[in-house]
Design an enzyme around this catalytic site. Sequence first.
Site, mmCIF file in Angstrom:
data_model
loop_
_atom_site.group_PDB
_atom_site.id
_atom_site.type_symbol
_atom_site.label_atom_id
_atom_site.label_comp_id
_atom_site.label_asym_id
_atom_site.label_seq_id
_atom_site.Cartn_x
_atom_site.Cartn_y
_atom_site.Cartn_z
ATOM 1 N N ARG A 226 8.207 5.186 1.897
ATOM 2 C CA ARG A 226 8.825 5.800 3.087
ATOM 3 C C ARG A 226 9.181 7.271 2.860
ATOM 4 O O ARG A 226 9.443 7.989 3.829
ATOM 5 C CB ARG A 226 10.088 5.029 3.481
ATOM 6 C CG ARG A 226 9.795 3.653 4.053
ATOM 7 C CD ARG A 226 11.050 3.042 4.643
ATOM 8 N NE ARG A 226 10.749 1.838 5.418
ATOM 9 C CZ ARG A 226 10.669 0.614 4.903
ATOM 10 N NH1 ARG A 226 10.889 0.426 3.629
ATOM 11 N NH2 ARG A 226 10.382 -0.422 5.665
ATOM 12 N N GLY B 2 0.809 -1.212 0.000
ATOM 13 C CA GLY B 2 0.000 0.000 0.000
ATOM 14 C C GLY B 2 0.842 1.263 0.000
ATOM 15 O O GLY B 2 2.014 1.231 -0.373
ATOM 16 N N GLN C 184 7.637 -9.420 7.969
ATOM 17 C CA GLN C 184 8.885 -8.986 7.323
ATOM 18 C C GLN C 184 9.505 -7.756 7.986
ATOM 19 O O GLN C 184 10.537 -7.270 7.551
ATOM 20 C CB GLN C 184 8.670 -8.761 5.832
ATOM 21 C CG GLN C 184 7.845 -7.538 5.471
ATOM 22 C CD GLN C 184 7.569 -7.479 3.981
ATOM 23 O OE1 GLN C 184 6.754 -8.222 3.452
ATOM 24 N NE2 GLN C 184 8.265 -6.585 3.266
ATOM 25 N N LYS D 285 13.842 -1.442 -7.301
ATOM 26 C CA LYS D 285 14.407 -0.707 -6.159
ATOM 27 C C LYS D 285 14.820 -1.718 -5.085
ATOM 28 O O LYS D 285 15.877 -1.591 -4.491
ATOM 29 C CB LYS D 285 13.408 0.307 -5.583
ATOM 30 C CG LYS D 285 14.005 1.102 -4.419
ATOM 31 C CD LYS D 285 13.130 2.233 -3.976
ATOM 32 C CE LYS D 285 11.903 1.764 -3.256
ATOM 33 N NZ LYS D 285 12.183 1.086 -1.955
ATOM 34 N N ASP D 286 13.958 -2.712 -4.890
ATOM 35 C CA ASP D 286 14.281 -3.795 -3.946
ATOM 36 C C ASP D 286 14.971 -4.907 -4.731
ATOM 37 O O ASP D 286 14.411 -5.993 -4.919
ATOM 38 C CB ASP D 286 13.002 -4.295 -3.275
ATOM 39 C CG ASP D 286 12.355 -3.194 -2.452
ATOM 40 O OD1 ASP D 286 12.957 -2.775 -1.457
ATOM 41 O OD2 ASP D 286 11.269 -2.724 -2.836
ATOM 42 N N GLN E 260 15.520 -8.249 -3.105
ATOM 43 C CA GLN E 260 14.247 -8.933 -2.830
ATOM 44 C C GLN E 260 13.824 -9.788 -4.031
ATOM 45 O O GLN E 260 13.285 -10.888 -3.866
ATOM 46 C CB GLN E 260 13.164 -7.890 -2.506
ATOM 47 C CG GLN E 260 11.779 -8.493 -2.385
ATOM 48 C CD GLN E 260 10.742 -7.502 -1.885
ATOM 49 O OE1 GLN E 260 10.526 -7.389 -0.703
ATOM 50 N NE2 GLN E 260 10.078 -6.796 -2.793
ATOM 51 N N GLY F 146 9.389 -4.338 -8.253
ATOM 52 C CA GLY F 146 10.224 -3.200 -8.637
ATOM 53 C C GLY F 146 11.696 -3.452 -8.300
ATOM 54 O O GLY F 146 12.017 -4.045 -7.265
ATOM 55 N N GLY G 253 5.557 4.651 -8.646
ATOM 56 C CA GLY G 253 6.375 3.452 -8.849
ATOM 57 C C GLY G 253 5.490 2.213 -8.918
ATOM 58 O O GLY G 253 5.618 1.385 -9.821
ATOM 59 N N HIS G 254 4.553 2.098 -7.962
ATOM 60 C CA HIS G 254 3.608 0.971 -8.005
ATOM 61 C C HIS G 254 2.773 1.031 -9.278
ATOM 62 O O HIS G 254 2.517 0.011 -9.916
ATOM 63 C CB HIS G 254 2.645 1.024 -6.814
ATOM 64 C CG HIS G 254 3.296 0.869 -5.479
ATOM 65 N ND1 HIS G 254 3.445 1.901 -4.587
ATOM 66 C CD2 HIS G 254 3.848 -0.220 -4.882
ATOM 67 C CE1 HIS G 254 4.038 1.469 -3.495
ATOM 68 N NE2 HIS G 254 4.305 0.187 -3.647
HETATM 69 O O1 PAF Z 1 8.178 -4.887 -1.761
HETATM 70 C C1 PAF Z 1 7.182 -4.892 -1.014
HETATM 71 O O2 PAF Z 1 6.372 -3.944 -0.992
HETATM 72 C C2 PAF Z 1 6.958 -6.077 -0.095
HETATM 73 O O3 PAF Z 1 8.160 -6.598 0.366
HETATM 74 C C3 PAF Z 1 6.099 -7.182 -0.742
HETATM 75 C C4 PAF Z 1 6.792 -7.808 -1.929
HETATM 76 C C5 PAF Z 1 4.760 -6.594 -1.172
HETATM 77 C C6 PAF Z 1 5.836 -8.290 0.281
HETATM 78 O O4 PAF Z 1 5.166 -7.798 1.397
#
Ligand code: PAF
Length: 282
Positions: free
Chosen positions: A186, A30, A60, A148-149, A152, A146, A35-36
């Site tokens: 953030r 959310g 997390q 950016k992470d 991940q 994305g 970006g989203h």
């Molecule tokens: O990148 C994020 O916003 C979160 O780590 C994700 C992939 C939605 C998992 O909660």
Amino acid sequence: MEIIRTVAELKAKLDTARKNGSIGLVPTMGALHAGHLSLIQRARSENDTVVVSVFVNPTQFNNPTDLATYPRTEEADTAMLREAGVDYAFIPSVEEIYPEPDTRQFDLGPVAEVMEGAMRPGHFNGVAQIVSKLFDFTRPTRAYFGEKDFQQIAVIRRMAELEGFDLEIVDCPIKREDDGLAMSSRNVRLTPEQRAIAPAIHRTLESSLDWAADHSVEATKRYVIDEINSFPHMQVEYYEIVDALTMQPITDWEQTESAVGCVTVFCGDVRLIDNIKYPKRK
Ligand code: PAF
């Protein structure tokens, strides 16, 4: 667009949708921004049905204050999702996702041990828990993340391989504000003074491309860290230059086909991350 709050309803809707074509999933926490939106637009252009999950995943967060202060903006989020032509917004409660504690420990291996994995113990296991649940509930054709992470995405690829999920994981380029700051939920927590300084992160990474052309990996890391730390409010937590696939730090440019520099910076108490790809050397 339908807002769905339960797993049972989501599965039922998607069982029907799956018969009619592909499903694109965009997992989010959310506080949606442009970006989203770029991930959602890509999912929209490549799939028959688009599902966006909005869930601030507690497992997390290794820092309770970060979890408590994470922005939650459901009304604005659903308006944006509707506008973007999303079919289903999955917005479950914590109890719906975790009716009982998730005790699964994923063997994520070396990709999860460095950088964010070292700084935020348990973080990637929590990401693997929620993303594996979302993949399981939606069984998507494609899922969008994305860059950016950056780390991940490597961790999610590893989790998908471990769990045998059959889907395409699509990595999407970082979206930036006009001044270069990587878009992040953030960013709204930055004071005006911090917000004015924060673009120095991307500027420094960009200038490190020239620097790297005639300096070693070690000297390039030192350059980035010293440059960013020279700004008020800014403190680099780590800057690593890693192989883009294995996430393992390199010590020599020739060690990899694709080197990526990953940085985490505290700007005041806001933790910002960003990265840059270095050109191939061999
Ligand atoms: O990148 C994020 O916003 C979160 O780590 C994700 C992939 C939605 C998992 O909660």
